[in-house]
Design a protein around this motif. Structure first.
Motif, PDB file in Angstrom:
ATOM      1  N   GLY A  99       1.264 -73.795  17.833  1.00 33.69           N
ATOM      2  CA  GLY A  99       0.316 -72.573  18.309  1.00 33.69           C
ATOM      3  C   GLY A  99      -0.855 -73.131  18.676  1.00 33.69           C
ATOM      4  O   GLY A  99      -1.380 -72.326  19.435  1.00 33.69           O
ATOM      5  N   SER A 100      -1.500 -74.121  18.482  1.00 33.06           N
ATOM      6  CA  SER A 100      -2.656 -74.530  18.834  1.00 33.06           C
ATOM      7  C   SER A 100      -2.971 -75.077  20.317  1.00 33.06           C
ATOM      8  O   SER A 100      -1.994 -75.515  20.543  1.00 33.06           O
ATOM      9  CB  SER A 100      -3.462 -75.351  17.808  1.00 33.06           C
ATOM     10  OG  SER A 100      -2.835 -76.813  18.121  1.00 33.06           O
ATOM     11  N   SER A 101      -4.039 -74.703  20.671  1.00 28.97           N
ATOM     12  CA  SER A 101      -4.201 -75.174  22.146  1.00 28.97           C
ATOM     13  C   SER A 101      -4.526 -76.526  22.348  1.00 28.97           C
ATOM     14  O   SER A 101      -4.193 -77.201  23.650  1.00 28.97           O
ATOM     15  CB  SER A 101      -5.331 -74.159  22.741  1.00 28.97           C
ATOM     16  OG  SER A 101      -6.495 -74.540  22.402  1.00 28.97           O
ATOM     17  N   VAL A 102      -4.796 -77.062  21.437  1.00 29.68           N
ATOM     18  CA  VAL A 102      -5.321 -78.800  21.518  1.00 29.68           C
ATOM     19  C   VAL A 102      -4.192 -79.512  21.237  1.00 29.68           C
ATOM     20  O   VAL A 102      -3.796 -80.351  21.985  1.00 29.68           O
ATOM     21  CB  VAL A 102      -6.344 -78.806  20.694  1.00 29.68           C
ATOM     22  CG1 VAL A 102      -6.902 -80.424  20.703  1.00 29.68           C
ATOM     23  CG2 VAL A 102      -7.629 -78.084  21.053  1.00 29.68           C
ATOM     24  N   LEU A 103      -3.645 -79.387  19.882  1.00 30.44           N
ATOM     25  CA  LEU A 103      -2.481 -80.273  19.735  1.00 30.44           C
ATOM     26  C   LEU A 103      -1.202 -79.764  20.028  1.00 30.44           C
ATOM     27  O   LEU A 103      -0.039 -80.347  19.909  1.00 30.44           O
ATOM     28  CB  LEU A 103      -2.532 -80.362  18.071  1.00 30.44           C
ATOM     29  CG  LEU A 103      -3.647 -81.121  17.606  1.00 30.44           C
ATOM     30  CD1 LEU A 103      -3.816 -81.170  15.979  1.00 30.44           C
ATOM     31  CD2 LEU A 103      -3.650 -82.562  18.065  1.00 30.44           C
ATOM     32  N   GLY A 104      -1.137 -78.282  20.480  1.00 28.30           N
ATOM     33  CA  GLY A 104       0.255 -77.873  20.765  1.00 28.30           C
ATOM     34  C   GLY A 104       1.041 -78.777  21.693  1.00 28.30           C
ATOM     35  O   GLY A 104       2.332 -78.897  21.502  1.00 28.30           O
ATOM     36  N   PRO A 105       0.633 -79.001  22.891  1.00 27.78           N
ATOM     37  CA  PRO A 105       1.385 -79.916  23.943  1.00 27.78           C
ATOM     38  C   PRO A 105       1.986 -81.293  23.412  1.00 27.78           C
ATOM     39  O   PRO A 105       3.063 -81.541  23.609  1.00 27.78           O
ATOM     40  CB  PRO A 105       0.512 -80.061  25.138  1.00 27.78           C
ATOM     41  CG  PRO A 105      -0.433 -78.882  25.032  1.00 27.78           C
ATOM     42  CD  PRO A 105      -0.450 -78.742  23.439  1.00 27.78           C
ATOM     43  N   ALA A 106       0.857 -81.869  22.632  1.00 32.84           N
ATOM     44  CA  ALA A 106       1.181 -83.274  22.201  1.00 32.84           C
ATOM     45  C   ALA A 106       2.365 -83.031  20.735  1.00 32.84           C
ATOM     46  O   ALA A 106       3.549 -83.876  20.872  1.00 32.84           O
ATOM     47  CB  ALA A 106       0.141 -83.930  21.434  1.00 32.84           C
ATOM     48  N   VAL A 107       2.293 -82.067  20.258  1.00 29.57           N
ATOM     49  CA  VAL A 107       3.255 -81.886  19.244  1.00 29.57           C
ATOM     50  C   VAL A 107       4.729 -81.173  19.848  1.00 29.57           C
ATOM     51  O   VAL A 107       5.790 -81.657  19.432  1.00 29.57           O
ATOM     52  CB  VAL A 107       3.111 -80.625  18.200  1.00 29.57           C
ATOM     53  CG1 VAL A 107       3.840 -80.385  17.224  1.00 29.57           C
ATOM     54  CG2 VAL A 107       1.722 -81.241  17.276  1.00 29.57           C
ATOM     55  N   GLU A 108       4.918 -80.668  20.844  1.00 28.29           N
ATOM     56  CA  GLU A 108       5.854 -80.181  21.399  1.00 28.29           C
ATOM     57  C   GLU A 108       6.715 -81.344  22.132  1.00 28.29           C
ATOM     58  O   GLU A 108       7.618 -81.326  22.019  1.00 28.29           O
ATOM     59  CB  GLU A 108       5.558 -79.097  22.363  1.00 28.29           C
ATOM     60  CG  GLU A 108       5.178 -77.658  22.299  1.00 28.29           C
ATOM     61  CD  GLU A 108       6.522 -76.953  21.521  1.00 28.29           C
ATOM     62  OE1 GLU A 108       7.620 -77.232  21.709  1.00 28.29           O
ATOM     63  OE2 GLU A 108       6.338 -76.075  20.438  1.00 28.29           O
ATOM     64  N   ARG A 109       5.929 -82.154  22.681  1.00 29.95           N
ATOM     65  CA  ARG A 109       6.327 -83.448  23.302  1.00 29.95           C
ATOM     66  C   ARG A 109       7.110 -84.340  22.118  1.00 29.95           C
ATOM     67  O   ARG A 109       8.101 -84.790  22.345  1.00 29.95           O
ATOM     68  CB  ARG A 109       5.234 -84.136  24.019  1.00 29.95           C
ATOM     69  CG  ARG A 109       5.629 -84.197  25.508  1.00 29.95           C
ATOM     70  CD  ARG A 109       4.644 -85.040  26.329  1.00 29.95           C
ATOM     71  NE  ARG A 109       3.509 -85.328  25.639  1.00 29.95           N
ATOM     72  CZ  ARG A 109       2.305 -85.011  25.631  1.00 29.95           C
ATOM     73  NH1 ARG A 109       2.186 -83.809  26.454  1.00 29.95           N
ATOM     74  NH2 ARG A 109       1.009 -85.179  25.251  1.00 29.95           N
ATOM     75  N   TRP A 110       6.322 -84.436  21.108  1.00 27.14           N
ATOM     76  CA  TRP A 110       6.994 -85.053  19.946  1.00 27.14           C
ATOM     77  C   TRP A 110       8.316 -84.332  19.334  1.00 27.14           C
ATOM     78  O   TRP A 110       9.190 -85.205  18.852  1.00 27.14           O
ATOM     79  CB  TRP A 110       5.857 -85.393  18.830  1.00 27.14           C
ATOM     80  CG  TRP A 110       6.504 -86.450  17.764  1.00 27.14           C
ATOM     81  CD1 TRP A 110       6.578 -87.748  17.712  1.00 27.14           C
ATOM     82  CD2 TRP A 110       6.692 -85.778  16.386  1.00 27.14           C
ATOM     83  NE1 TRP A 110       7.016 -87.913  16.572  1.00 27.14           N
ATOM     84  CE2 TRP A 110       7.112 -86.712  15.521  1.00 27.14           C
ATOM     85  CE3 TRP A 110       6.635 -84.380  15.884  1.00 27.14           C
ATOM     86  CZ2 TRP A 110       7.540 -86.828  14.395  1.00 27.14           C
ATOM     87  CZ3 TRP A 110       7.260 -84.347  14.499  1.00 27.14           C
ATOM     88  CH2 TRP A 110       7.554 -85.385  13.750  1.00 27.14           C
ATOM     89  N   LEU A 111       8.304 -83.468  19.300  1.00 30.32           N
ATOM     90  CA  LEU A 111       9.443 -82.598  18.732  1.00 30.32           C
ATOM     91  C   LEU A 111      10.815 -82.753  19.697  1.00 30.32           C
ATOM     92  O   LEU A 111      11.674 -82.700  19.144  1.00 30.32           O
ATOM     93  CB  LEU A 111       9.210 -81.121  18.355  1.00 30.32           C
ATOM     94  CG  LEU A 111       8.188 -80.686  17.301  1.00 30.32           C
ATOM     95  CD1 LEU A 111       7.951 -79.258  17.303  1.00 30.32           C
ATOM     96  CD2 LEU A 111       8.925 -81.198  16.039  1.00 30.32           C
ATOM     97  N   GLY A 112      10.526 -82.810  20.667  1.00 28.77           N
ATOM     98  CA  GLY A 112      11.721 -82.799  21.911  1.00 28.77           C
ATOM     99  C   GLY A 112      12.172 -81.613  22.463  1.00 28.77           C
ATOM    100  O   GLY A 112      11.511 -80.742  21.958  1.00 28.77           O
TER     101      GLY A 112
END
Length: 197
Positions: free
Chosen positions: A133-146
């Protein structure tokens, strides 16, 4: 529905070490905790000796504190499964998060394919909701989750959510069911005898 309760605790029979290298340990230390501590200290301190060399006054805490804390908190009884120590629960959770869970298909008659395993998103997403849900780490975590595998593939119907609820029937319910069956059986035998006469 009947509910069962356990009013007694499980038996904990543990061996204790009362003396170690000529030093009296009083009432004794549980041997499981002692062995766990010795193994953790040997691994941790051996790794640090290879990486950093001999400890100094400043780095002695780094050599002693992490394994001590892990033994102190990890040797307590688990809150989820009282027969286990907390360290076992942590290890099982870490293994599930890292490698996943191999499902049992048809009672083990065939091995599950890799596509039937729980994906990384299914294992990690509930634990990382704050980061996604965070704006900073959200996209990177979403990419890592697949990719999100909860969506149905093209041409498939909607996802069916299973909500199974187990029920425990007591002897009173079994007697009632057996009584209905016996009554139905006597009615059918009476009908057949009446038709035969």
């Amino acid at each position: 529905m009947r509910t069962g309760h356990t009013y007694t605790d499980h038996f904990r029979l543990e061996t204790r070490q009362h003396e170690l290298l000529g030093v009296d340990l009083g009432e004794g230390v549980p041997r499981r905790i002692l062995v766990l501590g010795l193994v953790l200290y040997a691994l941790w301190d051996g790794m640090l000796l290879l990486l950093l060399g001999l400890p100094t006054k400043m780095s002695a805490t780094l050599y002693l504190l992490p394994p001590g804390l892990l033994v102190a908190y990890g040797a307590r009884p688990s809150t989820r499964v009282p027969r286990r120590i907390a360290l076992t629960g942590w290890a099982i959770s870490a293994r599930y998060l890292i490698t996943g869970h191999r499902p049992i298909v048809c009672g083990g008659r065939r091995a599950a394919t890799r596509s039937e395993w729980i994906g990384r998103r299914g294992r990690w997403a509930p634990r990382l909701t704050l980061l996604t849900g965070s704006s900073v780490l959200g996209p990177a975590v979403e990419r890592w989750l697949g990719p999100d595998t909860d969506t149905a593939p093209a041409g498939a119907g909607p996802v069916i959510r299973l909500t199974a609820r187990p029920r425990l029937y007591g002897p009173d319910a079994v007697v009632r069911a057996h009584g209905r069956r016996a009554a139905r059986k006597t009615r059918t035998t009476a009908r057949t005898q009446g038709a035969a006469a």
